[in-house]
Design a protein around this motif. Structure first.
Motif, PDB file in Angstrom:
ATOM      1  N   GLY A 193      -4.253 -24.227   7.009  1.00  0.00           N
ATOM      2  CA  GLY A 193      -3.454 -23.049   7.263  1.00  0.00           C
ATOM      3  C   GLY A 193      -3.763 -22.087   6.151  1.00  0.00           C
ATOM      4  N   ARG A 194      -4.006 -20.847   6.516  1.00  0.00           N
ATOM      5  CA  ARG A 194      -4.315 -19.854   5.481  1.00  0.00           C
ATOM      6  C   ARG A 194      -3.704 -18.522   5.867  1.00  0.00           C
ATOM      7  NH1 ARG A 194     -10.845 -19.467   5.977  1.00  0.00           N
ATOM      8  NH2 ARG A 194     -10.620 -21.502   6.848  1.00  0.00           N
ATOM      9  N   PHE A 195      -3.392 -17.760   4.852  1.00  0.00           N
ATOM     10  CA  PHE A 195      -2.866 -16.425   5.119  1.00  0.00           C
ATOM     11  C   PHE A 195      -3.523 -15.426   4.186  1.00  0.00           C
ATOM     12  CE2 PHE A 195       0.184 -18.320   2.143  1.00  0.00           C
ATOM     13  CZ  PHE A 195       0.276 -17.349   1.162  1.00  0.00           C
ATOM     14  N   THR A 196      -3.581 -14.186   4.652  1.00  0.00           N
ATOM     15  CA  THR A 196      -4.090 -13.068   3.881  1.00  0.00           C
ATOM     16  C   THR A 196      -3.056 -11.960   3.955  1.00  0.00           C
ATOM     17  OG1 THR A 196      -6.366 -13.636   4.466  1.00  0.00           O
ATOM     18  CG2 THR A 196      -5.974 -11.412   3.621  1.00  0.00           C
ATOM     19  N   VAL A 197      -2.698 -11.406   2.818  1.00  0.00           N
ATOM     20  CA  VAL A 197      -1.782 -10.277   2.762  1.00  0.00           C
ATOM     21  C   VAL A 197      -2.548  -9.129   2.133  1.00  0.00           C
ATOM     22  CG1 VAL A 197       0.422  -9.422   1.881  1.00  0.00           C
ATOM     23  CG2 VAL A 197       0.169 -11.845   2.480  1.00  0.00           C
ATOM     24  N   SER A 198      -2.717  -8.042   2.882  1.00  0.00           N
ATOM     25  CA  SER A 198      -3.477  -6.905   2.363  1.00  0.00           C
ATOM     26  C   SER A 198      -2.963  -5.624   2.998  1.00  0.00           C
ATOM     27  CB  SER A 198      -4.973  -7.079   2.656  1.00  0.00           C
ATOM     28  OG  SER A 198      -5.198  -7.069   4.048  1.00  0.00           O
ATOM     29  N   GLY A 199      -3.211  -4.530   2.356  1.00  0.00           N
ATOM     30  CA  GLY A 199      -2.817  -3.233   2.890  1.00  0.00           C
ATOM     31  C   GLY A 199      -1.510  -2.745   2.283  1.00  0.00           C
ATOM     32  N   ALA A 200      -1.332  -1.439   2.342  1.00  0.00           N
ATOM     33  CA  ALA A 200      -0.126  -0.815   1.814  1.00  0.00           C
ATOM     34  C   ALA A 200       1.087  -1.268   2.602  1.00  0.00           C
ATOM     35  CB  ALA A 200      -0.259   0.702   1.876  1.00  0.00           C
ATOM     36  N   GLY A 201       2.093  -1.730   1.895  1.00  0.00           N
ATOM     37  CA  GLY A 201       3.336  -2.127   2.537  1.00  0.00           C
ATOM     38  C   GLY A 201       3.313  -3.509   3.184  1.00  0.00           C
ATOM     39  N   ALA A 202       2.238  -4.253   3.034  1.00  0.00           N
ATOM     40  CA  ALA A 202       2.173  -5.604   3.592  1.00  0.00           C
ATOM     41  C   ALA A 202       2.956  -6.561   2.716  1.00  0.00           C
ATOM     42  CB  ALA A 202       0.719  -6.059   3.705  1.00  0.00           C
ATOM     43  N   THR A 203       3.865  -7.327   3.340  1.00  0.00           N
ATOM     44  CA  THR A 203       4.728  -8.232   2.577  1.00  0.00           C
ATOM     45  C   THR A 203       4.822  -9.575   3.290  1.00  0.00           C
ATOM     46  OG1 THR A 203       6.071  -6.357   1.852  1.00  0.00           O
ATOM     47  CG2 THR A 203       7.038  -8.539   1.608  1.00  0.00           C
TER      48      THR A 203
END
Length: 177
Positions: free
Chosen positions: A161-171
């Protein structure tokens, strides 16, 4: 648009993205009711499958508003015939606006040990991309849950399982990972 091969995709139609579409997911009780479960690439059909379930849910181009108790991205489990489900399911969920509020999230749930003596691999792979908006986990976010034994290294090593958090306002907020 699921096909006969067990694969499916959910996206906002490009003709409507200019008007900011929204997808709302709730339980049967109405606006404040959580769905019991939202599962993608759930390998529990009525019989064993010769191909792996693949699912893509991409909310890019619109807004998602979801309340759910359990969210599974790729799930391998015994089906109703008691045999192994499709081996090696994978799922990808992408959001860029809105809120997904879940109590328990599992990205890659390989829960049948050595897959009921299946001859092929039985790993599960779940990928979450938060490119904007809020992904909230009130309880536990599990990454790559597996019950395979050490002898089945393909199953245990390739389940993830993997996640990526990127971009303005991504939480991404999680009580426990």
């Amino acid at each position: 648009s699921p096909g006969l091969d067990g694969n499916g995709a959910m996206v906002f139609h490009p003709n409507f993205t200019a008007s900011n579409p929204i997808a709302i997911f709730r339980g049967a009780g109405g606006v404040n009711d959580r769905m019991a479960m939202f599962a993608m690439a759930d390998g529990a059909g009525i019989g064993a499958s010769s191909s792996a379930a693949k699912a893509v849910v991409n909310f890019t181009g619109g807004t998602v508003d979801m309340l759910v108790d359990r969210l599974y991205l790729s799930r391998e489990r015994t089906n109703s015939s008691g045999s192994s489900p499709s081996a090696s399911p994978s799922a990808t969920l992408t959001m860029n606006a809105g809120v997904i509020d879940a109590n328990h999230v599992i990205l890659g749930y390989q829960g049948q040990g050595d897959n009921q003596n299946a001859t092929g691999a039985a790993f599960c792979q779940g990928t979450l991309n938060v490119n904007g908006g809020t992904f909230r986990v009130n309880g536990t976010l599990e990454l790559g849950h597996t019950t395979a034994t050490a002898a089945h290294t393909t199953d245990s090593e390739q389940t993830y399982g993997r996640f990526t958090v990127s971009g303005a306002g991504a939480t991404l907020m999680a009580s426990n990972i």
